[in-house]
Design a protein around this motif. Structure first.
Motif, PDB file in Angstrom:
ATOM      1  N   ALA A  84       0.829  -1.199   0.000  1.00  0.00           N
ATOM      2  CA  ALA A  84       0.000   0.000   0.000  1.00  0.00           C
ATOM      3  C   ALA A  84       0.867   1.253   0.000  1.00  0.00           C
ATOM      4  O   ALA A  84       0.445   2.309  -0.481  1.00  0.00           O
ATOM      5  N   PHE A  85       2.087   1.121   0.527  1.00  0.00           N
ATOM      6  CA  PHE A  85       3.014   2.252   0.652  1.00  0.00           C
ATOM      7  C   PHE A  85       4.444   1.753   0.464  1.00  0.00           C
ATOM      8  O   PHE A  85       4.724   0.563   0.593  1.00  0.00           O
ATOM      9  N   GLY A  86       5.350   2.687   0.198  1.00  0.00           N
ATOM     10  CA  GLY A  86       6.763   2.357   0.123  1.00  0.00           C
ATOM     11  C   GLY A  86       7.611   3.469   0.702  1.00  0.00           C
ATOM     12  O   GLY A  86       7.186   4.627   0.746  1.00  0.00           O
ATOM     13  N   PHE A 219       2.083   3.158  -6.015  1.00  0.00           N
ATOM     14  CA  PHE A 219       1.640   3.348  -4.635  1.00  0.00           C
ATOM     15  C   PHE A 219       2.467   4.479  -4.041  1.00  0.00           C
ATOM     16  O   PHE A 219       3.548   4.801  -4.550  1.00  0.00           O
ATOM     17  N   ALA A 220       1.942   5.105  -3.014  1.00  0.00           N
ATOM     18  CA  ALA A 220       2.606   6.277  -2.441  1.00  0.00           C
ATOM     19  C   ALA A 220       3.982   5.911  -1.893  1.00  0.00           C
ATOM     20  O   ALA A 220       4.124   4.960  -1.119  1.00  0.00           O
ATOM     21  N   VAL A 221       5.000   6.663  -2.313  1.00  0.00           N
ATOM     22  CA  VAL A 221       6.353   6.505  -1.785  1.00  0.00           C
ATOM     23  C   VAL A 221       6.652   7.719  -0.914  1.00  0.00           C
ATOM     24  O   VAL A 221       6.553   8.862  -1.375  1.00  0.00           O
ATOM     25  N   TYR A 222       7.011   7.466   0.321  1.00  0.00           N
ATOM     26  CA  TYR A 222       7.285   8.552   1.269  1.00  0.00           C
ATOM     27  C   TYR A 222       8.702   9.066   1.050  1.00  0.00           C
ATOM     28  O   TYR A 222       9.658   8.296   1.073  1.00  0.00           O
ATOM     29  N   ALA A 227       9.054  13.293   4.554  1.00  0.00           N
ATOM     30  CA  ALA A 227       8.330  12.264   5.312  1.00  0.00           C
ATOM     31  C   ALA A 227       6.854  12.244   4.938  1.00  0.00           C
ATOM     32  O   ALA A 227       6.003  11.860   5.722  1.00  0.00           O
ATOM     33  N   GLN A 228       6.565  12.649   3.714  1.00  0.00           N
ATOM     34  CA  GLN A 228       5.193  12.721   3.224  1.00  0.00           C
ATOM     35  C   GLN A 228       5.020  11.811   2.005  1.00  0.00           C
ATOM     36  O   GLN A 228       5.961  11.603   1.236  1.00  0.00           O
ATOM     37  N   PRO A 229       3.805  11.277   1.813  1.00  0.00           N
ATOM     38  CA  PRO A 229       3.563  10.415   0.658  1.00  0.00           C
ATOM     39  C   PRO A 229       3.590  11.200  -0.642  1.00  0.00           C
ATOM     40  O   PRO A 229       3.161  12.353  -0.688  1.00  0.00           O
ATOM     41  N   ASN A 230       4.110  10.561  -1.673  1.00  0.00           N
ATOM     42  CA  ASN A 230       4.184  11.220  -2.966  1.00  0.00           C
ATOM     43  C   ASN A 230       3.712  10.277  -4.061  1.00  0.00           C
ATOM     44  O   ASN A 230       4.137   9.129  -4.122  1.00  0.00           O
ATOM     45  N   THR A 231       2.826  10.758  -4.913  1.00  0.00           N
ATOM     46  CA  THR A 231       2.380   9.976  -6.070  1.00  0.00           C
ATOM     47  C   THR A 231       2.526  10.777  -7.359  1.00  0.00           C
ATOM     48  O   THR A 231       1.953  10.432  -8.383  1.00  0.00           O
ATOM     49  N   GLU A 232       3.306  11.852  -7.313  1.00  0.00           N
ATOM     50  CA  GLU A 232       3.495  12.731  -8.462  1.00  0.00           C
ATOM     51  C   GLU A 232       4.871  12.507  -9.086  1.00  0.00           C
ATOM     52  O   GLU A 232       5.894  12.612  -8.406  1.00  0.00           O
ATOM     53  N   ALA A 233       4.916  12.226 -10.356  1.00  0.00           N
ATOM     54  CA  ALA A 233       6.195  12.022 -11.033  1.00  0.00           C
ATOM     55  C   ALA A 233       7.009  13.308 -11.113  1.00  0.00           C
ATOM     56  O   ALA A 233       8.240  13.289 -10.973  1.00  0.00           O
TER      57      ALA A 233
END
Length: 301
Positions: A84-86, A219-222, A227-233
């Motif tokens: 779910a996260f990485g 999936f969101a990579v922190y 220390a925040q989730p990122n899903t933007e290339a």
């Protein structure tokens, strides 16, 4: 069950890492075959050493990306599960982005080879230093803020912070911290990572990052620096550039993953450093290591 996939940074390497995975799982074998294509000679170094050559920053960084990716892809194929996260610790952020299909393995190998070369060349040997400090991180930050040439580099655990900078400044900070009742332990490192002395490395890598094709993470990579989730290339080149001189906010990252609902933290690749840190940050968290073929086969939720 929500899985957080974690990927280690420098120091977790070992000669032979991933070799059993490459032999047992075609997906891992493909990773190791690709090493030969992208960085000829590195696979042999990973599999047979010598250790001192594998430990060199320019070799160790892509080698760990390969070993972690091999473990992850073997696990994915064997279990059919998806995180779910990485998150990755320093260098491990590249492995996390490969796992999330935001960065190709070939590009990650090339980038981390260049990253390692630039980081090693940024500061002459002997001029920089790092120390692990045991105690209140607020005190560490206060002492570093009062001195030029030293800063927190890794917030690894609630009472473990690594400081980095010039040798003289790190020693001065260590003396002041000891006077305040904290324990400062000099580290054997080849360069002072995650501090302002790495600015030339950040500037040198930035053009390579800017011309690399990134895709939105599956999936969101922190990110280490936020220390925040990122899903933007589009944000990835800037985040990875800032990471070279910025602190690794690992405590905040693991706490954020826990708050987001992560139930199992799986460390992919050699070593157990990150699972140990997770236990110090979230004592009740469930952790699993996946770095060998046996561990892949034995994985169960």
């Amino acid at each position: 069950m929500k899985i957080a996939a974690l990927f280690p940074g420098q120091g977790s390497h070992a000669v032979g890492m991933g070799a059993d995975l490459a032999a047992a799982f075609p997906e891992a074998g493909e990773v190791y075959s690709q090493i030969d294509t992208v960085l000829p000679g590195l696979r042999t170094l990973i599999e047979t050493g010598p250790l001192d050559e594998l430990t060199l920053t320019a070799n160790q960084q892509p080698a760990l990306v390969a070993a972690s990716t091999a473990a992850y892809r073997a696990w994915r194929a064997h279990t059919g599960l998806t995180p779910a996260f990485g998150a990755g610790h320093s260098l491990g952020e590249y492995s996390a982005l490969v796992a999330a299909d935001a960065l190709s393995l070939g590009d990650a190998l090339r980038l981390t080879r260049r990253r390692g070369e630039l980081m090693q060349a940024a500061v002459p040997v002997g001029e920089g230093a790092m120390s692990a400090v045991m105690g209140d991180p607020a005190t560490v930050q206060e002492v570093c803020a009062a001195l030029d040439g030293v800063q927190p580099a890794n917030f690894n655990a609630p009472t473990q912070t690594v400081i980095s900078g010039t040798k003289a400044a790190v020693e001065a900070a260590g003396a002041e911290l000891k006077a305040r009742g904290l324990k400062a332990i000099p580290l054997k490192v080849s360069a002072p990572f995650h501090c302002a002395l790495m600015d030339s490395a950040a500037q040198g890598l930035a053009p390579h990052l800017q011309t690399t094709r990134f895709a939105p993470p599956a999936f969101a990579v922190y990110a280490n620096v936020t220390a925040q989730p990122n899903t933007e290339a589009g944000t990835l080149p800037a985040l990875l550039t800032a990471q070279i001189t910025g602190a690794v906010r690992w405590v905040d990252t693991i706490q954020a993953l826990g708050a987001a609902g992560a139930e199992v933290f799986v460390e992919f690749g050699p070593g157990t450093v990150l699972t140990g840190l997770v236990k110090r940050i979230l004592p009740d968290a469930r952790t699993v290591n996946v770095g060998t073929a046996e561990q892949v086969r034995a994985f169960a939720l």
